[in-house]
Design an enzyme around this catalytic site. Structure first.
Site, PDB file in Angstrom:
ATOM      1  N   GLU A  51       0.816  -1.220   0.000  1.00 33.38           N
ATOM      2  CA  GLU A  51       0.000   0.000   0.000  1.00 33.38           C
ATOM      3  C   GLU A  51       0.849   1.269   0.000  1.00 33.38           C
ATOM      4  O   GLU A  51       0.441   2.284  -0.568  1.00 33.38           O
ATOM      5  CB  GLU A  51      -0.948   0.006   1.212  1.00 33.38           C
ATOM      6  N   PHE A 113     -11.513  -6.565  14.350  1.00 33.73           N
ATOM      7  CA  PHE A 113     -10.427  -7.071  13.507  1.00 33.73           C
ATOM      8  C   PHE A 113     -10.129  -6.084  12.386  1.00 33.73           C
ATOM      9  O   PHE A 113     -11.022  -5.630  11.669  1.00 33.73           O
ATOM     10  CB  PHE A 113     -10.819  -8.434  12.921  1.00 33.73           C
ATOM     11  N   GLN A 114      -8.873  -5.723  12.254  1.00 32.93           N
ATOM     12  CA  GLN A 114      -8.380  -4.785  11.241  1.00 32.93           C
ATOM     13  C   GLN A 114      -9.092  -3.427  11.321  1.00 32.93           C
ATOM     14  O   GLN A 114      -9.372  -2.793  10.308  1.00 32.93           O
ATOM     15  CB  GLN A 114      -8.498  -5.378   9.831  1.00 32.93           C
ATOM     16  N   LYS A 163     -17.455  -0.582   5.805  1.00 34.70           N
ATOM     17  CA  LYS A 163     -17.889  -1.558   4.799  1.00 34.70           C
ATOM     18  C   LYS A 163     -19.395  -1.526   4.566  1.00 34.70           C
ATOM     19  O   LYS A 163     -19.859  -1.651   3.430  1.00 34.70           O
ATOM     20  CB  LYS A 163     -17.447  -2.965   5.213  1.00 34.70           C
ATOM     21  N   MET A 465      24.469   8.988   2.405  1.00 34.21           N
ATOM     22  CA  MET A 465      24.368  10.309   3.027  1.00 34.21           C
ATOM     23  C   MET A 465      24.650  10.244   4.519  1.00 34.21           C
ATOM     24  O   MET A 465      25.334  11.115   5.074  1.00 34.21           O
ATOM     25  CB  MET A 465      22.983  10.918   2.770  1.00 34.21           C
TER      26      MET A 465
END
Length: 557
Positions: A51, A113-114, A163, A465
């Protein structure tokens, strides 16, 4: 017309002229992905490997095209994986809409959940964000989100959709997108007159141009303005491609790794004209270092005025409009003596050493091949500064890099977005081996989508760097910056299904670049450089920007 929330979302995206989405599916967005399947002939979905790659791709797409970038992720870890990409876009004022799924409204706040509070997490790094609790609000929220992402100073907006909202139904009627107008309501006659007075009175004007020039599309206005008052022009990292690098008034990048001409001019001018820039600490270091000059700041965001540096005068408004208003009112200036002094500070083209592979040699070859269509994206580190210092940018929206947040792992995702949005251009992503290790999985995304990206890994087997700072300021205590990874990047790219080459000596550069440019798909080039190679010039952190360290200084201790 009664539609589900998922249908309303997709139709609303089409109403906003969205053609491409970068994303990754999951349980909370199944209804959305099911609808995307039905509309796959109208909206192209690019499935990334992660993602974060989707967020960076949406960002790169926006920077390369000027359109709004759109990314989509599921709830919980899918949403949190977007956060770094959203923060990157926020720091660099990139118009982006991030859409996340969430658990059903009945499960919110129950550690389901999630489930995460993604609107709470992203509140400090978005222009605005929403959680849609009622499907009847969804269409107007989408319309508002796209408007907010683009108006004034652009930035990311997040829409979190539970959802059940994507399954519930509501009336849909096609809405016309809100018209984006350039910000001009705060441009006053008084502020214009004060600016004109400062410009006309100055004998040593100097322009410090920032990312706002490119965002506003004010390149030609900046050229006309600079030529009329005969002022040298420096650019921040975010403005590198928004002013032609071969223009006689151009002095190069300003700041920690800026040119001698730009950094000294900023401390010797009597008027510093700052256009669409925020006086980053990596540019100006400290206000006291430019105390000899009056400062005129022009920016679309009133919050930037006097935020980091106290200014003598300011104008708040879109740069294109402000410069258009100033141009006919300012006096044409000579400044021959001032320009002569600045030109004397410009470094002549260095003689390239051809017996070893160096960044300078690589960019010299790329410059010779560039017909003006190359787009350069970068990761973050030494390679990023070398690209800014040595590649000669000619056209706006051709340099895509993480400036404000400095996000390692940004470049390849951004290159995917840029190449997806600009099929008429060839995109190069310049990476160090450290940065490439953070997002190399997205090379397979380029392969799957047959994107002709040329991925160059400047391989010095270290975190260059950070190692440079350890060398200069930490008595060469190289704590955890030598990578010692046995990775064969050529084999890795080939395992992902792409082409790959390795360059170990200068005489191989021409042939490899020619083969890469002839390729129709993605190519990786493993370009070996010495791990002691440093980025110069450099200004030590907190030091005045005219106290410039170069390679000779290091040799002479």
């Amino acid at each position: 017309m009664l539609l589900t929330g998922a249908e309303i979302l997709i139709k609303s995206l089409l109403d906003e002229n969205v053609e491409t989405i970068f994303g990754y599916p999951g349980g909370a967005v199944l209804n959305i992905y099911d609808e995307l399947y039905k509309y796959k002939d109208k909206i192209h979905h690019v499935l990334t490997c992660h993602e974060q790659g989707a967020a960076h791709a949406a960002d790169g797409y926006a920077r390369a095209t000027g359109k709004v970038g759109v990314c989509l992720a599921t709830s919980g870890p899918g949403a949190t994986n977007l956060v770094t990409g959203i923060a990157t876009a926020y720091m660099d004022s990139v118009p982006m809409v991030a859409i996340t799924g969430n658990v059903a409204t009945s499960l919110l706040g129950k550690d389901s959940f999630q489930e995460v509070d993604i609107t709470g997490i992203t509140m400090p790094i978005t222009k605005h964000n929403y959680i849609v609790r009622d499907v009847n609000d969804l269409q107007n929220i989408i319309k508002d989100a796209f408007y907010i992402a683009q108006e004034g100073r652009p930035g990311p907006v997040l829409i979190d959709i539970p959802k059940d909202v994507t399954a519930n139904k509501a009336e849909y009627t096609k809405l016309i997108p809100k018209e984006i107008t350039r910000s001009s309501k705060y441009i006053t006659e008084k502020s214009l007159q004060k600016a004109i007075e400062l410009i006309n009175q100055s004998e040593r004007p100097f322009i410090y141009a920032g990312g706002g020039i490119g965002i506003s599309g004010a390149t030609q206005e900046l050229i006309d303005f600079a030529e009329k008052i005969n002022a040298p022009v420096s650019t921040s990292l975010m403005c590198m491609a928004a002013f032609p690098n071969d223009h006689e008034l151009y002095t190069g990048m300003i700041g920690m790794h800026g040119t001698k001409a730009s950094n000294i001019a900023a401390t010797k001018c009597d008027l510093l004209i700052t256009l669409g820039a925020r006086f980053s600490d990596r540019v100006i270091s400290h206000q006291n270092h430019i105390k000899n000059a009056r400062i005129l700041q022009i920016d679309v965001d009133c919050a930037e005025i006097n935020k980091n540096v106290k200014v003598d005068s300011s104008i708040v408004g879109d740069l294109k409009i402000v410069l258009d208003k100033l141009l006919p009112l300012i006096s044409r200036k000579n400044n021959d003596e001032w320009l002569g002094k600045i030109n004397n500070l410009k470094e002549n083209k260095k003689v390239l050493i051809n017996d070893t592979t160096t960044p300078e040699l690589l960019f010299d070859k790329l410059n010779s091949l560039n017909d003006g269509s190359f787009v350069i994206s970068t990761e973050v580190g030494q390679h990023q500064m070398w690209a800014a210092q040595h590649f000669k940018f000619r056209n706006e929206r051709t340099f895509i890099t993480s400036g404000g947040l400095g996000t390692m792992g940004y470049g390849l995702g951004a290159a995917i977005g840029a190449q997806t949005g600009r099929k008429d251009r060839r995109v190069f992503n310049i990476a160090g081996d450290g940065s490439f290790g953070m997002n190399c999985n997205e090379f397979v995304t380029a392969v799957k989508n047959n994107l002709p990206i040329i991925q160059i890994v400047m391989n010095n087997n270290c975190l260059g760097m950070v190692r440079q700072w350890q060398s200069l300021f930490y008595e060469q205590r190289y704590s955890e910056t030598t990578l010692d990874r046995p990775t064969d990047y050529v084999k890795l790219a080939e395992a992902f299904g792409g082409k790959a080459f390795r360059i170990t000596k200068p005489e191989e550069i021409d042939e490899v670049l020619e083969k890469a440019l002839d390729s129709q798909g993605p190519v990786l080039i493993d370009y070996l450089i010495n791990n002691d190679k440093k980025v110069f010039p450099m200004v030590a952190p907190g030091a005045p920007i005219n106290e410039i360290i170069n390679e000779e200084d290091i040799k002479n201790n």
